[in-house]
Write a protein that holds these residues in place. Sequence first.
Motif, PDB file in Angstrom:
ATOM      1  N   SER A  39       3.047  36.946   2.457  1.00  0.00           N
ATOM      2  CA  SER A  39       2.783  36.136   3.649  1.00  0.00           C
ATOM      3  C   SER A  39       3.275  34.707   3.470  1.00  0.00           C
ATOM      4  O   SER A  39       3.852  34.115   4.393  1.00  0.00           O
ATOM      5  CB  SER A  39       1.284  36.150   3.966  1.00  0.00           C
ATOM      6  N   ARG A  88       2.342  40.068  10.811  1.00  0.00           N
ATOM      7  CA  ARG A  88       1.023  40.578  11.187  1.00  0.00           C
ATOM      8  C   ARG A  88       0.797  41.972  10.606  1.00  0.00           C
ATOM      9  O   ARG A  88      -0.291  42.294  10.110  1.00  0.00           O
ATOM     10  CB  ARG A  88       0.883  40.621  12.711  1.00  0.00           C
ATOM     11  N   ALA A  89       1.817  42.808  10.672  1.00  0.00           N
ATOM     12  CA  ALA A  89       1.689  44.170  10.154  1.00  0.00           C
ATOM     13  C   ALA A  89       1.396  44.155   8.662  1.00  0.00           C
ATOM     14  O   ALA A  89       0.585  44.949   8.163  1.00  0.00           O
ATOM     15  CB  ALA A  89       2.971  44.960  10.437  1.00  0.00           C
ATOM     16  N   GLU A 105      -0.133  41.772   6.980  1.00  0.00           N
ATOM     17  CA  GLU A 105      -1.495  41.288   6.762  1.00  0.00           C
ATOM     18  C   GLU A 105      -2.532  42.369   7.050  1.00  0.00           C
ATOM     19  O   GLU A 105      -3.608  42.403   6.426  1.00  0.00           O
ATOM     20  CB  GLU A 105      -1.750  40.068   7.639  1.00  0.00           C
ATOM     21  N   LEU A 106      -2.243  43.264   7.974  1.00  0.00           N
ATOM     22  CA  LEU A 106      -3.183  44.314   8.366  1.00  0.00           C
ATOM     23  C   LEU A 106      -3.085  45.560   7.495  1.00  0.00           C
ATOM     24  O   LEU A 106      -3.963  46.419   7.523  1.00  0.00           O
ATOM     25  CB  LEU A 106      -2.940  44.712   9.828  1.00  0.00           C
ATOM     26  N   ALA A 107      -2.019  45.668   6.716  1.00  0.00           N
ATOM     27  CA  ALA A 107      -1.766  46.894   5.954  1.00  0.00           C
ATOM     28  C   ALA A 107      -2.716  47.026   4.766  1.00  0.00           C
ATOM     29  O   ALA A 107      -3.126  46.032   4.160  1.00  0.00           O
ATOM     30  CB  ALA A 107      -0.321  46.916   5.474  1.00  0.00           C
ATOM     31  N   ASP A 108      -3.026  48.262   4.423  1.00  0.00           N
ATOM     32  CA  ASP A 108      -3.833  48.580   3.241  1.00  0.00           C
ATOM     33  C   ASP A 108      -2.899  48.620   2.031  1.00  0.00           C
ATOM     34  O   ASP A 108      -1.987  49.453   1.985  1.00  0.00           O
ATOM     35  CB  ASP A 108      -4.506  49.932   3.437  1.00  0.00           C
TER      36      ASP A 108
END
Length: 217
Positions: free
Chosen positions: A5, A110-111, A113-116
């Motif tokens: 990020s 964004r993807a 940051e949201l990923a596992d």
Amino acid sequence: MDLFSCSWAALRAAVGELSDQDWERPSGCTGWLVRDLVCHLIIDAQDVLITLVTPAETEPTADSVTYWDLVEPPTGEDPLDALIPRLAAAYGEPRLLKFHFDDVGSAAGRAAELADPGVRVSTQDKVLTVGDYLSAYVLEWTLHHLDLIAHLPSAAEPPAETLAAARAALEKIAGAPIPAAFSDTDALLVGTGRRAPTDAETAELGDLAAKIPLVLG
């Protein structure tokens, strides 16, 4: 994940600061203008989005280091490399290219940051965890940030922490540390062939000089 990020946000900010004249300047990628590099970054961001939604069920076959292959230096004859300048020119106005980059780039950020980080994904016939995949891209973003500002002396440099992480990754790929006399930036530029080493640097590199440049693909 944080370094991904950080490096991506810094690179996107650097693109956002480009003046209209900057887009026509050469980049650190041989044969590409700044606009061509930004067009390539759009494709990179698309690859991130695609990979993060391409799950894999098998065990990982690569990590953040073995994700990278060592390839021959680009000649300009690769069809995709040759396509990039034509795509970039097709945008016409810098603002249109900047808008597309910001649109796709923010979605990729964004993807991520949201990923596992523990989920396994597939890309380029390799399986790796999301965490390793995004870690590999820290090197990609940092190198291309240096490419972006290669002829823009007043532009902001990559963050110190991502430069250090990218250097550490390159050293793992090389299988040996780059001498401490090299700054992180110089280690990356010389190590990947973006700048030729001086005679003194070649002597400092010792046996490692025979392995350089490391061209990543």
